[in-house]
Design an enzyme around this catalytic site. Sequence first.
Site, PDB file in Angstrom:
ATOM      1  N   GLU A 134      -3.737  -3.673   3.246  1.00 15.12           N
ATOM      2  CA  GLU A 134      -3.556  -4.170   1.820  1.00 15.12           C
ATOM      3  C   GLU A 134      -2.390  -3.905   1.261  1.00 15.12           C
ATOM      4  OE1 GLU A 134      -7.352  -2.294   0.839  1.00 15.12           O
ATOM      5  OE2 GLU A 134      -8.505  -3.583   2.124  1.00 15.12           O
TER       6      GLU A 134
ATOM      7  N   GLU B 218       7.860  -5.492  -7.535  1.00 15.79           N
ATOM      8  CA  GLU B 218       6.856  -4.850  -7.788  1.00 15.79           C
ATOM      9  C   GLU B 218       7.290  -3.321  -8.276  1.00 15.79           C
ATOM     10  OE1 GLU B 218       4.565  -2.684  -4.719  1.00 15.79           O
ATOM     11  OE2 GLU B 218       2.699  -3.277  -5.887  1.00 15.79           O
TER      12      GLU B 218
ATOM     13  N   LYS C  41      -4.047   9.482   8.136  1.00 18.29           N
ATOM     14  CA  LYS C  41      -2.704  10.042   7.598  1.00 18.29           C
ATOM     15  C   LYS C  41      -2.880   9.837   6.134  1.00 18.29           C
ATOM     16  CE  LYS C  41       1.314   9.595   6.758  1.00 18.29           C
ATOM     17  NZ  LYS C  41       1.664   9.975   5.330  1.00 18.29           N
TER      18      LYS C  41
ATOM     19  N   CYS D 211      -2.318  -1.290  -7.716  1.00 19.81           N
ATOM     20  CA  CYS D 211      -1.971  -2.544  -6.921  1.00 19.81           C
ATOM     21  C   CYS D 211      -2.343  -3.626  -7.584  1.00 19.81           C
ATOM     22  CB  CYS D 211      -2.377  -2.401  -5.504  1.00 19.81           C
ATOM     23  SG  CYS D 211      -4.151  -2.508  -5.112  1.00 19.81           S
TER      24      CYS D 211
HETATM   25  P1  NAD Z   1       4.060   3.592   1.068  1.00 19.63           P
HETATM   26  O1  NAD Z   1       3.845   2.312   1.977  1.00 19.63           O
HETATM   27  O2  NAD Z   1       5.279   4.097   0.799  1.00 19.63           O
HETATM   28  O3  NAD Z   1       3.051   4.602   1.715  1.00 19.63           O
HETATM   29  C1  NAD Z   1       1.909   4.339   2.558  1.00 19.63           C
HETATM   30  C2  NAD Z   1       1.464   5.113   3.526  1.00 19.63           C
HETATM   31  O4  NAD Z   1       2.253   4.883   4.497  1.00 19.63           O
HETATM   32  C3  NAD Z   1       2.061   6.686   3.256  1.00 19.63           C
HETATM   33  O5  NAD Z   1       0.853   7.574   3.831  1.00 19.63           O
HETATM   34  C4  NAD Z   1       3.389   6.901   4.159  1.00 19.63           C
HETATM   35  O6  NAD Z   1       3.671   8.185   4.657  1.00 19.63           O
HETATM   36  C5  NAD Z   1       2.923   5.904   5.410  1.00 19.63           C
HETATM   37  N1  NAD Z   1       4.383   5.378   5.894  1.00 19.63           N
HETATM   38  C6  NAD Z   1       5.401   5.051   5.247  1.00 19.63           C
HETATM   39  N2  NAD Z   1       6.251   4.365   6.254  1.00 19.63           N
HETATM   40  C7  NAD Z   1       5.642   4.404   7.543  1.00 19.63           C
HETATM   41  C8  NAD Z   1       5.780   3.916   8.695  1.00 19.63           C
HETATM   42  N3  NAD Z   1       7.002   3.394   9.042  1.00 19.63           N
HETATM   43  N4  NAD Z   1       4.831   4.039   9.787  1.00 19.63           N
HETATM   44  C9  NAD Z   1       3.678   4.554   9.481  1.00 19.63           C
HETATM   45  N5  NAD Z   1       3.148   5.075   8.110  1.00 19.63           N
HETATM   46  C10 NAD Z   1       4.167   4.924   7.138  1.00 19.63           C
HETATM   47  O7  NAD Z   1       3.081   3.129  -0.141  1.00 19.63           O
HETATM   48  P2  NAD Z   1       2.778   4.127  -1.435  1.00 19.63           P
HETATM   49  O8  NAD Z   1       4.203   4.399  -2.153  1.00 19.63           O
HETATM   50  O9  NAD Z   1       2.051   5.332  -1.027  1.00 19.63           O
HETATM   51  O10 NAD Z   1       1.889   3.519  -2.436  1.00 19.63           O
HETATM   52  C11 NAD Z   1       2.269   2.275  -3.232  1.00 19.63           C
HETATM   53  C12 NAD Z   1       2.176   1.055  -2.730  1.00 19.63           C
HETATM   54  O11 NAD Z   1       0.958   0.743  -2.143  1.00 19.63           O
HETATM   55  C13 NAD Z   1       2.373  -0.045  -3.831  1.00 19.63           C
HETATM   56  O12 NAD Z   1       2.974  -0.938  -3.051  1.00 19.63           O
HETATM   57  C14 NAD Z   1       1.045  -0.583  -3.732  1.00 19.63           C
HETATM   58  O13 NAD Z   1       0.934  -1.858  -4.442  1.00 19.63           O
HETATM   59  C15 NAD Z   1       0.437  -0.393  -2.647  1.00 19.63           C
HETATM   60  N6  NAD Z   1      -1.116  -0.615  -2.785  1.00 19.63           N
HETATM   61  C16 NAD Z   1      -1.889  -1.537  -2.255  1.00 19.63           C
HETATM   62  C17 NAD Z   1      -3.098  -1.617  -2.376  1.00 19.63           C
HETATM   63  C18 NAD Z   1      -4.017  -2.814  -1.932  1.00 19.63           C
HETATM   64  O14 NAD Z   1      -5.060  -2.734  -1.983  1.00 19.63           O
HETATM   65  N7  NAD Z   1      -3.462  -4.045  -1.755  1.00 19.63           N
HETATM   66  C19 NAD Z   1      -3.799  -0.434  -2.901  1.00 19.63           C
HETATM   67  C20 NAD Z   1      -3.174   0.556  -3.180  1.00 19.63           C
HETATM   68  C21 NAD Z   1      -1.632   0.445  -3.361  1.00 19.63           C
HETATM   69  O1  6OD Z   2     -11.620  -1.158  -5.265  1.00 21.90           O
HETATM   70  C1  6OD Z   2     -11.307  -0.947  -4.030  1.00 21.90           C
HETATM   71  O2  6OD Z   2     -11.948  -1.125  -2.810  1.00 21.90           O
HETATM   72  C2  6OD Z   2      -9.695  -0.982  -3.873  1.00 21.90           C
HETATM   73  N1  6OD Z   2      -9.247  -1.056  -2.613  1.00 21.90           N
HETATM   74  C3  6OD Z   2      -8.767  -0.923  -4.806  1.00 21.90           C
HETATM   75  C4  6OD Z   2      -7.293  -0.829  -4.455  1.00 21.90           C
HETATM   76  C5  6OD Z   2      -6.768  -0.327  -5.676  1.00 21.90           C
HETATM   77  C6  6OD Z   2      -5.237  -0.470  -5.824  1.00 21.90           C
HETATM   78  O3  6OD Z   2      -4.622   0.170  -6.255  1.00 21.90           O
END
Ligand code: NAD
Ligand code: 6OD
Length: 484
Positions: free
Chosen positions: A253, A388, A177, A287
């Site tokens: 993550e 954040e 998804k 992130c």
């Molecule tokens: P988000 O949590 O809003 O959405 C991520 C995904 O989850 C989307 O596909 C969304 O449609 C889906 N989703 C939302 N609510 C849901 C539910 N109740 N059930 C199932 N699926 C659901 O995140 P975003 O805004 O797309 O991304 C930004 C966030 O992601 C930031 O907080 C960032 O720090 C984090 N992030 C973390 C990492 C990591 O590796 N730790 C990497 C990239 C981004």
């Molecule tokens: O480099 C990766 O494998 C990874 N998961 C990066 C995440 C980046 C976050 O925005």
Amino acid sequence: MTTYLNFIDGQFVKGSAQPFANHFLTTGEVIGEVSAAGRAEVDAAVGAARAALKGPWGRMPVAERVALLRKLADGINARFDEFLAAEIRDTGKPRSIASHIDIPRGAANFNVFADQILTASTETFEMATQDGTGALNYALRSPRGVIGVVCPWNLPLLLMTWKVAPALACGNTVVVKPSEETPATATLLGEVMNAVGIPPGVYNVVHGLGPDAAGEFLTSHPGVDGITFTGETRTGEAIMRAAARGVRPVSLELGGKNAGIVFDDADLDAALEGIGRACFANTGQVCLGTERVYVQRGIFDRFAEGLAQKARGYRFGDPFDPATTMGTVISAEHRDKVLSYYAKAREAGATILAGGGVPDMQGYENGYWVEPTVWTGLPEDSAVVREEIFGPCTHLTPFDSEDEVTALANDTPYGLATSIWTTNLGRAHRTAKAVDVGISWINSWFLRDLRTAFGGSKASGIGREGGVHSLEFYTELRNVCVKL
Ligand code: NAD
Ligand code: 6OD
């Protein structure tokens, strides 16, 4: 106008939920429509994924799976320009980032996990028995089954294949998804799957929103055996609740509020370059980025001026133009969220060293722009320093001692990453050990060896992926005890 269809059992199919528009973020224009999956399509995708486990994919020797994974990497590279254009159109990120990071890593993820699975091994234990014949324990790794992969929008292909590649390497099937903001590259990957001969049902894509929509339909589906998620911490909590039904494993993550730490003996130019990228790259939507930077007092003013200069040096514009170095943020809603923190910083009396608003973008007035911003002077408990933001902005705080800076860095519910800058070897290692995060970089940032453990502590996630850690999540380890 492109229509993004779901990809189920090797076919592109329309969804039964309300379709929604896809925008070009630079201009705000509608450039496509996303055909959203309803419960019926999610059921069909999970059903196809389950059936594929029993078909040729489930019986395929690992060497053949590995050959297919390598063909997937080649298939992405063969259509590099299409993937590049799709990712740029969806995210508004500059070509320089998508062409150097997103698409190459999208392909590399398949090669890395192809290598990884070929060298995977399990443990054996010999044991004594009372009758003297002995016994041997050995372990088998089996695929978990159908994996639900829920992805964010900031590095769409990279983060999706980071999960799909190890899941397939281990013999699972997946239902992905993608973020509703970035449907393109996951859909295009469906074409590559078919072209290289991945059997139908092994890779499925369902589009749509999260709550009470495709995301939740997938994560709460009883036919999904494990869920891997990248996104916000609050969404991760919802997914964990969904996974609790049926006691299904999750890999999460999540978000961060990462600290950069710059000691007064650091190579200042290198630190400014590295921390500059950590604050502003991908319009701050990484992130692992550093939205709070602690700088030792003796070099604070020089560092602050240098970082402000970096912030002012970005060139906004059409992301397809190679001269553009900063694109938009992902949506009008996200721009408003980032700007609300810019307002909070002003109201709280921050000193604004750079940015703080929106750039004047003639010709692109409807794009979702925000200026790279550097603040100082706020207390540690202000929202801007604690929460954040996920934008191109950072707050600088001076510190005096090692103990003080590790306490400041750790004073957060998150624990994803840190970037430490110093030429003192002992101090570098001490600080990396003391900061409670999953990933520490010393004199670098976002330097990735994909065999290493990746993930966050505290509210930044559960579990580790990368190298053998991915194999651990995407397989079930089973012990066999043989009486000899
Ligand atoms: P988000 O949590 O809003 O959405 C991520 C995904 O989850 C989307 O596909 C969304 O449609 C889906 N989703 C939302 N609510 C849901 C539910 N109740 N059930 C199932 N699926 C659901 O995140 P975003 O805004 O797309 O991304 C930004 C966030 O992601 C930031 O907080 C960032 O720090 C984090 N992030 C973390 C990492 C990591 O590796 N730790 C990497 C990239 C981004
Ligand atoms: O480099 C990766 O494998 C990874 N998961 C990066 C995440 C980046 C976050 O925005």
